[in-house]
Design a protein around this motif. Structure first.
Motif, PDB file in Angstrom:
ATOM      1  N   LEU A 275      45.676  31.835  31.358  1.00  0.00           N
ATOM      2  CA  LEU A 275      46.803  32.650  31.283  1.00  0.00           C
ATOM      3  C   LEU A 275      46.301  33.885  31.528  1.00  0.00           C
ATOM      4  O   LEU A 275      47.266  34.858  32.112  1.00  0.00           O
ATOM      5  CB  LEU A 275      46.802  32.882  29.900  1.00  0.00           C
ATOM      6  CG  LEU A 275      47.933  31.785  28.940  1.00  0.00           C
ATOM      7  CD1 LEU A 275      47.581  31.535  27.383  1.00  0.00           C
ATOM      8  CD2 LEU A 275      48.785  31.805  29.102  1.00  0.00           C
ATOM      9  N   LYS A 276      45.086  34.287  32.156  1.00  0.00           N
ATOM     10  CA  LYS A 276      44.020  35.405  32.400  1.00  0.00           C
ATOM     11  C   LYS A 276      44.225  35.942  33.618  1.00  0.00           C
ATOM     12  O   LYS A 276      44.737  36.919  34.377  1.00  0.00           O
ATOM     13  CB  LYS A 276      42.698  35.107  32.146  1.00  0.00           C
ATOM     14  CG  LYS A 276      42.569  36.025  30.715  1.00  0.00           C
ATOM     15  CD  LYS A 276      41.335  36.232  30.431  1.00  0.00           C
ATOM     16  CE  LYS A 276      40.363  36.290  28.933  1.00  0.00           C
ATOM     17  NZ  LYS A 276      39.114  35.990  28.955  1.00  0.00           N
ATOM     18  N   LYS A 277      44.825  34.239  34.733  1.00  0.00           N
ATOM     19  CA  LYS A 277      45.992  35.200  36.037  1.00  0.00           C
ATOM     20  C   LYS A 277      46.553  35.537  35.899  1.00  0.00           C
ATOM     21  O   LYS A 277      47.352  35.996  37.138  1.00  0.00           O
ATOM     22  CB  LYS A 277      45.404  32.858  36.422  1.00  0.00           C
ATOM     23  CG  LYS A 277      44.728  33.042  36.587  1.00  0.00           C
ATOM     24  CD  LYS A 277      45.325  30.902  37.131  1.00  0.00           C
ATOM     25  CE  LYS A 277      43.791  30.561  37.193  1.00  0.00           C
ATOM     26  NZ  LYS A 277      42.833  30.020  38.170  1.00  0.00           N
ATOM     27  N   PHE A 278      47.415  35.529  35.039  1.00  0.00           N
ATOM     28  CA  PHE A 278      49.117  36.513  34.613  1.00  0.00           C
ATOM     29  C   PHE A 278      48.578  37.834  33.534  1.00  0.00           C
ATOM     30  O   PHE A 278      49.251  37.806  32.776  1.00  0.00           O
ATOM     31  CB  PHE A 278      49.804  35.981  34.385  1.00  0.00           C
ATOM     32  CG  PHE A 278      49.822  34.375  35.205  1.00  0.00           C
ATOM     33  CD1 PHE A 278      50.834  34.852  36.120  1.00  0.00           C
ATOM     34  CD2 PHE A 278      49.505  33.178  34.625  1.00  0.00           C
ATOM     35  CE1 PHE A 278      51.052  33.460  37.260  1.00  0.00           C
ATOM     36  CE2 PHE A 278      49.838  31.959  35.429  1.00  0.00           C
ATOM     37  CZ  PHE A 278      50.668  32.036  36.553  1.00  0.00           C
ATOM     38  N   PRO A 279      47.452  39.101  34.227  1.00  0.00           N
ATOM     39  CA  PRO A 279      47.532  40.109  32.804  1.00  0.00           C
ATOM     40  C   PRO A 279      48.287  40.752  32.648  1.00  0.00           C
ATOM     41  O   PRO A 279      47.666  41.134  31.630  1.00  0.00           O
ATOM     42  CB  PRO A 279      45.910  40.565  33.350  1.00  0.00           C
ATOM     43  CG  PRO A 279      45.983  40.627  35.113  1.00  0.00           C
ATOM     44  CD  PRO A 279      47.242  38.753  35.266  1.00  0.00           C
ATOM     45  N   HIS A 280      49.252  41.009  33.441  1.00  0.00           N
ATOM     46  CA  HIS A 280      50.337  41.876  33.332  1.00  0.00           C
ATOM     47  C   HIS A 280      51.562  40.886  32.645  1.00  0.00           C
ATOM     48  O   HIS A 280      52.242  42.337  32.544  1.00  0.00           O
ATOM     49  CB  HIS A 280      50.530  42.126  34.388  1.00  0.00           C
ATOM     50  CG  HIS A 280      49.659  43.095  35.656  1.00  0.00           C
ATOM     51  ND1 HIS A 280      48.116  43.343  35.159  1.00  0.00           N
ATOM     52  CD2 HIS A 280      49.452  43.284  36.972  1.00  0.00           C
ATOM     53  CE1 HIS A 280      47.464  43.534  36.083  1.00  0.00           C
ATOM     54  NE2 HIS A 280      48.103  42.775  37.586  1.00  0.00           N
ATOM     55  N   HIS A 281      51.050  39.999  32.300  1.00  0.00           N
ATOM     56  CA  HIS A 281      53.114  39.160  32.023  1.00  0.00           C
ATOM     57  C   HIS A 281      52.142  38.878  29.803  1.00  0.00           C
ATOM     58  O   HIS A 281      52.759  38.586  29.311  1.00  0.00           O
ATOM     59  CB  HIS A 281      52.748  37.731  32.556  1.00  0.00           C
ATOM     60  CG  HIS A 281      53.848  38.802  33.851  1.00  0.00           C
ATOM     61  ND1 HIS A 281      54.795  39.005  33.848  1.00  0.00           N
ATOM     62  CD2 HIS A 281      52.883  38.902  34.769  1.00  0.00           C
ATOM     63  CE1 HIS A 281      54.970  38.769  34.747  1.00  0.00           C
ATOM     64  NE2 HIS A 281      53.987  39.454  35.833  1.00  0.00           N
TER      65      HIS A 281
END
Length: 304
Positions: A275-281
């Motif tokens: 999930l941290k691969k998409f920090p803006h989501h």
């Protein structure tokens, strides 16, 4: 009875207050008691929206120390002592100073809700409330009050800062691996070099020299998944965990199980890492040892 107490020195925009009332009436029902506390200047700037929503203004004494928080807290405790007690009390401020008040009222069985402008929401105050409503436009792509190391939103638009960041990354990569023009070979050895080029395949550029991709929307291959590998992107995560689309915080353990069942992660790969691969989501809280995850729609992140 539902109560909405507004800290006009914190939630001090008419657009924010209007948006807060619309969301609360749609999701929580009517709010009979509506009050706004603040300085004469801030209450005057909110006069139009306070009149539109029939909110009673309470002007603080003109002192060197701001007394808005205390005035609001005193009235909140007084309401809590009424019989019957309020069912829900909404505080219009992201100030962490209200946390002791929120905890005491929550212990008395009162549902506590916070309304705050996004960049003013105190991270340490989030877990104290039963619900947090963020209003106003997202001013900075990386300035999320729900993530560690937040800074106040900057004045520069998010899209412009993202473009500048990409440009800086590309320039840095170019500086590390400058393109060199090979020297011309003698005429007599031209034929030999041409044959050697045909026989030997062109080597691929090492991954360490490649320009990093900063596009947060690009899909990522799921790590440790069974063959053939599944593609991990925001759409795949939302399809595997539909509850995230509600915008409410979800248990990280439950999300991790559903990602594993959907084969978007392997047993040796944590959901936190993916999930941290998409920090803006996806926002993980608390930052040190996350227990919940909240989905933030991309349109909220990029609208100006």
């Amino acid at each position: 009875m539902n109560i909405f107490l507004i800290d006009a020195d914190n939630l001090n925009s008419g657009a924010w207050v209007d948006e807060a009332f619309r969301i609360l009436e749609e999701s929580e029902g009517s709010i009979p008691v509506r009050r706004a506390y603040g300085s004469a200047e801030n209450l005057k700037s909110l006069a139009e929206v306070l009149r539109a929503w029939a909110v009673r203004p309470f002007v603080n004494l003109s002192l060197t120390k701001n007394t808005t928080d205390i005035a609001l807290a005193v009235d909140a405790m007084e309401f809590a002592c009424h019989t019957p007690a309020p069912k829900m009390l909404v505080i219009g401020s992201g100030d962490a100073d209200f946390v002791p008040l929120v905890v005491r009222l929550r212990e008395r069985g009162i549902r506590m809700v916070c309304v705050s402008e996004r960049s003013k929401m105190g991270r340490e105050a989030i877990s104290a409330y039963d619900r947090v409503i963020l209003v106003g436009q997202e001013q900075a792509l990386h300035a999320s009050p729900l993530a560690a190391g937040d800074a106040p939103a900057q004045d520069q638009p998010a899209g412009r800062r993202l473009a500048a960041k990409k440009s800086a990354v590309k320039k840095a990569a170019a500086a590390k691996s400058p393109v060199q023009t090979p020297a011309k070979a003698p005429v007599k050895r031209a034929a030999a070099k041409k044959a050697s080029t045909k026989a030997t395949p062109t080597p691929k550029m090492p991954s360490s020299l490649a320009v990093p991709d900063t596009d947060t929307h690009a899909p990522v291959a799921a790590e440790g998944a069974a063959h053939p590998p599944h593609t991990l992107d925001v759409a795949a995560i939302l399809a595997a965990v539909p509850a995230l689309q509600s915008g409410q915080a979800q248990s990280l353990a439950a999300v991790a199980k559903e990602l594993l069942d959907a084969k978007l992660r392997g047993k040796n790969t944590t959901a936190t890492k993916l999930l941290k691969k998409f920090p803006h989501h996806f926002v993980l809280l608390p930052p040190e040892k996350p227990r919940t995850v909240t989905y933030t729609p991309v349109q909220d992140l990029f609208r100006v």
